[in-house]
Design a protein around this motif. Structure first.
Motif, mmCIF file in Angstrom:
data_model
loop_
_atom_site.group_PDB
_atom_site.id
_atom_site.type_symbol
_atom_site.label_atom_id
_atom_site.label_comp_id
_atom_site.label_asym_id
_atom_site.label_seq_id
_atom_site.Cartn_x
_atom_site.Cartn_y
_atom_site.Cartn_z
ATOM 1 N N SER A 74 44.536 43.617 45.886
ATOM 2 C CA SER A 74 44.547 42.942 47.184
ATOM 3 C C SER A 74 45.920 42.351 47.476
ATOM 4 C CB SER A 74 43.519 41.809 47.152
ATOM 5 O OG SER A 74 43.898 40.854 46.159
ATOM 6 N N LYS A 77 47.763 36.639 47.450
ATOM 7 C CA LYS A 77 47.076 35.359 47.609
ATOM 8 C C LYS A 77 45.586 35.436 47.307
ATOM 9 C CE LYS A 77 46.186 35.890 52.589
ATOM 10 N NZ LYS A 77 44.722 35.963 52.442
ATOM 11 N N ASP A 78 45.008 36.646 47.363
ATOM 12 C CA ASP A 78 43.570 36.806 47.160
ATOM 13 C C ASP A 78 43.222 37.304 45.761
ATOM 14 O OD1 ASP A 78 43.047 36.109 49.853
ATOM 15 O OD2 ASP A 78 43.495 38.169 50.488
ATOM 16 N N VAL A 80 43.425 36.094 42.649
ATOM 17 C CA VAL A 80 42.725 35.233 41.696
ATOM 18 C C VAL A 80 41.290 34.967 42.137
ATOM 19 C CG1 VAL A 80 42.735 32.993 40.541
ATOM 20 C CG2 VAL A 80 44.888 34.201 40.936
ATOM 21 N N SER A 81 41.079 34.719 43.410
ATOM 22 C CA SER A 81 39.714 34.460 43.871
ATOM 23 C C SER A 81 38.833 35.690 43.681
ATOM 24 C CB SER A 81 39.711 34.026 45.339
ATOM 25 O OG SER A 81 40.253 35.032 46.179
ATOM 26 N N LEU A 82 39.393 36.888 43.908
ATOM 27 C CA LEU A 82 38.615 38.107 43.690
ATOM 28 C C LEU A 82 38.366 38.341 42.205
ATOM 29 C CD1 LEU A 82 40.291 40.438 46.330
ATOM 30 C CD2 LEU A 82 37.975 39.493 46.421
ATOM 31 N N GLU A 84 38.113 36.024 39.976
ATOM 32 C CA GLU A 84 37.107 35.027 39.566
ATOM 33 C C GLU A 84 35.702 35.486 39.930
ATOM 34 O OE1 GLU A 84 36.505 30.202 39.598
ATOM 35 O OE2 GLU A 84 37.851 31.112 41.069
ATOM 36 N N ARG A 85 35.548 36.047 41.116
ATOM 37 C CA ARG A 85 34.232 36.538 41.523
ATOM 38 C C ARG A 85 33.785 37.700 40.639
ATOM 39 N NH1 ARG A 85 33.015 37.099 47.831
ATOM 40 N NH2 ARG A 85 31.042 37.661 46.832
ATOM 41 N N GLY A 100 48.967 37.059 41.453
ATOM 42 C CA GLY A 100 48.706 35.984 42.402
ATOM 43 C C GLY A 100 49.948 35.737 43.227
ATOM 44 N N ASP A 105 48.380 29.893 41.198
ATOM 45 C CA ASP A 105 47.481 31.041 41.071
ATOM 46 C C ASP A 105 47.474 31.576 39.642
ATOM 47 O OD1 ASP A 105 46.749 30.996 43.721
ATOM 48 O OD2 ASP A 105 48.038 32.660 44.329
ATOM 49 N N ARG A 108 45.666 29.403 37.244
ATOM 50 C CA ARG A 108 44.229 29.569 37.405
ATOM 51 C C ARG A 108 43.757 30.868 36.761
ATOM 52 N NH1 ARG A 108 39.362 27.630 37.179
ATOM 53 N NH2 ARG A 108 37.867 28.634 38.574
#
Length: 361
Positions: A74, A77-78, A80-82, A84-85, A100, A105, A108
């Motif tokens: 991705s 910016k996205d 780490v959140s992806l 994590e999910r 990240g 980021d 994390r």
């Protein structure tokens, strides 16, 4: 590869990064099933699926699927959140470098990757370069003695610094962060993480406008027993990484290696383990595919044509999914790269003052 690797299934989560098609094709080439792809941009997703021959899917659908692993490509910016999910859904994760958009980021991501049972790799594919492997194998024989100085050079291809991919608003930097990280990673691989960094990162009058963040940079890595320098330019005439190389200077000789084309030159003053004193040259076969591939419909940069490093990287990831000992790039290494780049930007803002990595907030 593990004997059960043919049953491995993977999902693509985010596909806007120019490396996404190369990793997809490497996964297919290894016999892995790719169950589908998702991206928040419908046009990007449609172009990617048409390019590689897969099907679009919803994010929740892919995370709930039977996929063993998730490939995150991705926007930075996205990532780490992806990741994590995906980890929360019980998947192994390979996140494209730099992992990240910021130091926060990467901290994390490292926290996530350090948890029990988590399998996270960061896509620094130069880790699998034959030239790096050759350099390691030679240095294991100690032919150049103690190293007091190392020098490295990196560059982005001409014009790449003007792309949106290298100028994402949420990223902590431009080409130095997104492309320079490749060679910084190689330096960490061979030398370890430095104690501190001094740097200058410059926009040169008349070279580029405000659409890109930087033109040139010079970093000094401070270790207890040596120093290393890294210089970087966005104004390089090479296709991608032809000029990128690293030299180690020891009290018994020196070793230089470059990644593409794979090459190395060793000077050993005393010789060692079958190596006669003098110069020794090594080059990989010149019959190699170009790094740059076809123009992309899903990214503003070209695709990758030479998948050698990606094939090796995906093989390690699949083997790790099936329980093999880890050999890939960990979140700790990716965090070390981020610490160095963040320290470089802070040092440059302070007119070259040394920044201690352990003191970065």
């Amino acid at each position: 590869m593990s004997g059960s690797s043919h049953t491995t299934s993977l999902a693509m989560v985010g596909v806007s990064h120019p490396h996404s098609s190369a990793r997809f094709r490497s996964a297919r080439g290894l016999g892995a099933e790719v169950v589908g792809a998702w991206d928040p941009d419908d046009a990007v997703l449609e172009a990617f699926c048409a390019e590689v021959g897969t099907v679009p899917a919803g994010l929740d659908e892919l995370l709930a699927s039977g996929a063993d692993g998730v490939l995150v490509h991705s926007k930075s910016k996205d990532m780490v959140s992806l990741a994590e999910r995906a980890l929360a859904a019980g998947k192994a994760v390979l996140v494209e470098k730099p992992g990240g958009g910021s130091l926060a980021d990467l901290r994390r991501l490292h926290d996530l990757g350090s948890r029990d049972g988590a399998l996270v790799r960061v896509g620094y594919n130069f880790h699998y370069a034959p030239a790096l492997e050759w350099a390691r194998s030679v240095l294991d024989r100690d032919p150049i003695g103690r190293v007091s100085l190392a020098r490295a050079h990196g560059a982005s291809s001409s014009g790449e610094h003007l792309s949106s991919h290298l100028n994402q608003a949420a990223d902590m930097g431009g080409a130095l962060w997104v492309i320079g990280c490749h060679v910084i990673h190689l330096m960490i691989d061979l030398l370890g993480r430095p104690r501190a960094v001094r740097a200058t990162v410059e926009k040169l009058p008349g070279w580029s406008d405000a659409s890109s963040r930087e033109d040139v940079a010079a970093l000094t890595f401070l270790y207890d027993s040596m120093i290393a320098s890294f210089d970087f330019t966005v104004h390089d005439n090479g296709e991608w990484f032809e000029s990128s190389e690293m030299t180690l200077h020891g009290d018994g000789g020196q070793l230089t290696f470059g990644v593409l084309p794979a090459r190395s030159r060793l000077l050993s003053l005393g010789g060692v383990d079958g190596l006669a004193p003098g110069w020794h040259d090594w080059r990989e076969s010149s019959f190699v595919s170009s790094w740059t591939g076809d123009v992309s419909g899903f990214s503003d940069l070209a695709q990758v044509g030479n998948r050698t490093f990606f094939d090796r990287e995906l093989a390690e990831f699949v083997e790790a999914i099936h329980g093999a000992p880890p050999r890939g790039v960990t979140t700790q290494t990716a965090l070390d790269v981020a610490l160095i780049v963040a320290a470089a930007y802070q040092s440059a803002a302070q007119d070259g003052r040394s920044v201690v990595l352990d003191e970065l907030e």
